[in-house]
Design an enzyme around this catalytic site. Sequence first.
Site, mmCIF file in Angstrom:
data_model
loop_
_atom_site.group_PDB
_atom_site.id
_atom_site.type_symbol
_atom_site.label_atom_id
_atom_site.label_comp_id
_atom_site.label_asym_id
_atom_site.label_seq_id
_atom_site.Cartn_x
_atom_site.Cartn_y
_atom_site.Cartn_z
ATOM 1 N N ARG A 14 31.583 71.717 19.329
ATOM 2 C CA ARG A 14 30.598 70.797 19.908
ATOM 3 C C ARG A 14 29.463 70.639 18.911
ATOM 4 O O ARG A 14 28.801 71.614 18.536
ATOM 5 C CB ARG A 14 30.077 71.328 21.235
ATOM 6 C CG ARG A 14 31.109 71.290 22.351
ATOM 7 C CD ARG A 14 31.351 69.887 22.867
ATOM 8 N NE ARG A 14 30.288 69.468 23.778
ATOM 9 C CZ ARG A 14 30.202 68.223 24.280
ATOM 10 N NH1 ARG A 14 31.037 67.290 23.922
ATOM 11 N NH2 ARG A 14 29.220 67.947 25.108
ATOM 12 N N GLU B 116 25.239 70.469 28.525
ATOM 13 C CA GLU B 116 24.037 70.028 27.819
ATOM 14 C C GLU B 116 22.945 69.517 28.762
ATOM 15 O O GLU B 116 21.775 69.432 28.367
ATOM 16 C CB GLU B 116 24.378 68.945 26.792
ATOM 17 C CG GLU B 116 24.889 67.647 27.368
ATOM 18 C CD GLU B 116 25.396 66.728 26.271
ATOM 19 O OE1 GLU B 116 25.055 66.961 25.092
ATOM 20 O OE2 GLU B 116 26.139 65.785 26.583
ATOM 21 N N ASN C 152 34.503 66.707 33.960
ATOM 22 C CA ASN C 152 34.083 67.785 33.061
ATOM 23 C C ASN C 152 34.746 69.108 33.415
ATOM 24 O O ASN C 152 34.247 70.171 33.055
ATOM 25 C CB ASN C 152 32.562 67.947 33.097
ATOM 26 C CG ASN C 152 31.858 66.877 32.290
ATOM 27 O OD1 ASN C 152 32.422 66.316 31.346
ATOM 28 N ND2 ASN C 152 30.629 66.583 32.666
ATOM 29 N N ASP D 150 30.799 70.976 29.322
ATOM 30 C CA ASP D 150 29.640 70.090 29.169
ATOM 31 C C ASP D 150 28.403 70.585 29.917
ATOM 32 O O ASP D 150 28.079 70.122 31.009
ATOM 33 C CB ASP D 150 29.989 68.666 29.602
ATOM 34 C CG ASP D 150 30.894 67.967 28.592
ATOM 35 O OD1 ASP D 150 31.201 68.586 27.555
ATOM 36 O OD2 ASP D 150 31.281 66.825 28.838
ATOM 37 N N ASP E 184 25.804 68.110 34.715
ATOM 38 C CA ASP E 184 26.812 67.047 34.637
ATOM 39 C C ASP E 184 28.009 67.455 35.486
ATOM 40 O O ASP E 184 29.146 67.525 35.022
ATOM 41 C CB ASP E 184 27.211 66.807 33.188
ATOM 42 C CG ASP E 184 27.840 65.434 32.976
ATOM 43 O OD1 ASP E 184 27.991 64.681 33.955
ATOM 44 O OD2 ASP E 184 28.171 65.110 31.818
#
Length: 372
Positions: free
Chosen positions: A76, A262, A247, A260, A242
Amino acid sequence: MTTAPRPRTTTRDPEELTHRLTAWLGTRLPGARAVAAAVPDSNGMSSETLLFDIDHPHPPSPGLPASHAPVSCALRLAADPAAYTVFPRYDMARQYRTMRLVAAHTDLPVPRTLWLEEDPVHLGAPFFVMTRAVGRVPPDVMPYTYEGNWLYDATDAERDRLEAASVSVLARLHDQVPPGAAEFLASSGTGSALQWHVEDQQAYYQWVVDGRPRSPLIERGFARLAELWPSDPGETVLSWGDARIGNIVYDGFEPTAVLDWEMAALGPRELDLGWMVFLHRFFQDLAESGGQRGLPGFLCRDRVESRYARLTGHPPREMEFHTLYAALRHAIVMLRVAYRRVHFGEIPAPADADALILHRDTLEAMIEGRYW
């Protein structure tokens, strides 16, 4: 949606990236090479993902098996600044730390994190490496609510199993992570964690429209949020951020990896619940607007709420507020993505900024209290 090209997400050359990754790997695993590198079709619209195998002659290394077989990994990488980024900041150390926190405190299937590299000299930006999960993901393009994918073709019972398991991911995350251990995610705002969160989104919107046309619809959404503000925001938990089935990697219909992180933050439980409910509604509404049936019995708001309440003893509250907030947050991201397409000449700049928001009708209906 069937003919539009995928929006540009990077200006980086994957082949050059792989060569530089191999050079970096040599500093961690002497003699190791990055092989079979590929950019996934579902490569994110924010941080970038590179899938690759580690071919290493001298095992082992922390987190890697003691064998000579290639190890499947995912990298990532913070977004390319030349690609008109979706978000103003990409804190890879924050994501890495969040994943390790969740792995340490929960039984959720989080990919094993291997290395964090904060020096941008190696690949042009900070990045981290984790093991790659095996399984399948509900597609975004074309969305899983359209015909011709594994989730659409599943039986009602199989989809119900996947829904129950996905809601369980939220319940376990919220119940098992001590909020105090996630204080590094706290914002610098004032008041409750929900106030911090909304203030951050307002600042994000101002960044998106800096030098670009403003969105009257989004600004109406923030005004409506103020009118619906919860009298008691509820307890603060670690919010995935998220929280959607796109995901999650599934083996059959059971989660094998939660991805995910972030957008992780501190906030009320309903942040994730509202996001999970709305993101399905977004795809369902797209399908119905295109004349398709979609999956009308899947991830229904009332059932998601009741499943979560049974698992946690916490009946979700103020969900009109939180589903509106999810739709509003998504609209800001979509506006930024659309402005990136304008930046790269993929679409013309429209006279009406709100025309760039695919779920404009849904957001208007939520603001006016006539959606649910």
